[in-house]
Design a protein around this motif. Sequence first.
Motif, short mmCIF file in Angstrom:
data_model
loop_
_atom_site.label_atom_id
_atom_site.label_comp_id
_atom_site.label_asym_id
_atom_site.label_seq_id
_atom_site.Cartn_x
_atom_site.Cartn_y
_atom_site.Cartn_z
N UNK A 186 0.84 -1.03 0.00
CA UNK A 186 0.04 0.14 0.03
C UNK A 186 0.87 1.29 0.02
N UNK A 195 4.14 1.49 -0.73
CA UNK A 195 4.56 1.60 -2.16
C UNK A 195 4.04 2.31 -3.43
N UNK A 196 2.68 1.68 -3.08
CA UNK A 196 1.70 2.06 -4.45
C UNK A 196 1.47 3.71 -4.04
N UNK A 197 1.26 4.09 -3.10
CA UNK A 197 0.93 5.40 -2.94
C UNK A 197 2.04 6.40 -3.05
N UNK A 198 3.30 5.81 -2.79
CA UNK A 198 4.50 6.67 -3.20
C UNK A 198 4.64 6.63 -4.47
N UNK A 199 4.30 5.71 -5.32
CA UNK A 199 4.45 5.88 -6.97
C UNK A 199 3.33 6.81 -7.35
N UNK A 200 2.26 7.09 -6.50
CA UNK A 200 1.21 8.00 -6.95
C UNK A 200 1.76 9.45 -6.60
N UNK A 201 2.55 9.65 -5.71
CA UNK A 201 3.21 10.78 -5.39
C UNK A 201 2.99 11.21 -3.99
N UNK A 202 2.59 10.26 -3.23
CA UNK A 202 2.28 10.67 -1.65
C UNK A 202 3.56 10.00 -1.15
N UNK A 203 4.41 10.89 -0.61
CA UNK A 203 5.74 10.45 -0.05
C UNK A 203 5.62 9.91 1.21
#
Lengths: 105, 215
Positions: free
Chosen positions: A12, A14-22
């Motif tokens: 989860x 990692x996925x949101x980091x990909x989406x720009x949520x650091x």
Amino acid sequence: MKSVAVIGDFDTVTGFQLGGLKEGRIVKTNQEAENALDELIENKISIIIITEKIAGNIREFIDKKIGSDLLPMIIEIPDKSGSSEMDSDPMGELIKRVIGVEMVK
Amino acid sequence: MAQETIEGINPTRMELLKLKDREKLAVKGHSLLKEKRDALIKEFFDILDRVKGSRGNAEKTLNEAFNDLTSAQIVMGDLAVQKAALSVKESVDVDIDSRSIMGVSVPLIDSKIDSKTLIDRGYSFADTSVLLDEAARKFEKSLSLILELGEIEKTIYLLAAEIESTKRRVNALEHIMIPRLQNTVKSIEMRLEEMERENFVRLKMIKSSMAEEDA
């Protein structure tokens, strides 16, 4: 200021980091989740995205921390394994309690 | 219903006037609260229309995003995906404001999640798969859906709590406070009338006994 954060399992976050949520916290145990939540609230994060599974495990802690405050806002999302099939539909129950009639969705 | 009255009030005119004022205030408050409750419920229904499907939509998008992420992990490996994820630039910018619905402040989220082009994302193309691009795009999309959903759900919870407490107050006034006040007013009025009649009889008796003495 970072105002959105995510607490969840490895995928989860990692996925949101990909989406720009650091701002992401990977947690495995309930204790870790509580600590992470505490820390995020301390840092005045206004929106916290958390997976349903973790939220379910530390429900009491969340209720105690947030109560009916406006912020921070906790948003529960399903994790990789899909939406956890809850026995009851909390939204439907809430509506029934408030309005007094069941709404057909 | 039992004739409940408020205890410990002397049957005097002063108290009667005070009680009547209280009753007037209670009735006024009751009708105001009732209006507030109806307005809140109307708002609640309006928002309910928005939440319909919003949750399902967000979950569907997120599910697709996870599927793509898993595919990317299969092709590239967990660590490579994480490495790419770490190099993505922060792109979430939210502005939280609040607005007031009948005295309940509810959040208003103004999120600026700009859909980025491939180059903006910041990871290198040399060691990433096209599946990763797809996953990133879907996570961006679901993020904005999730934020919107959060705003609506929080609003609903806050409104629901307010409706419940307003309802409780309306009911308490309607079924307990107002009848009690009315009953007390009535019993004091009866008591005062009774005292007046007693007095009247007393006067009559005195008058007749005085007439007898004169005779």
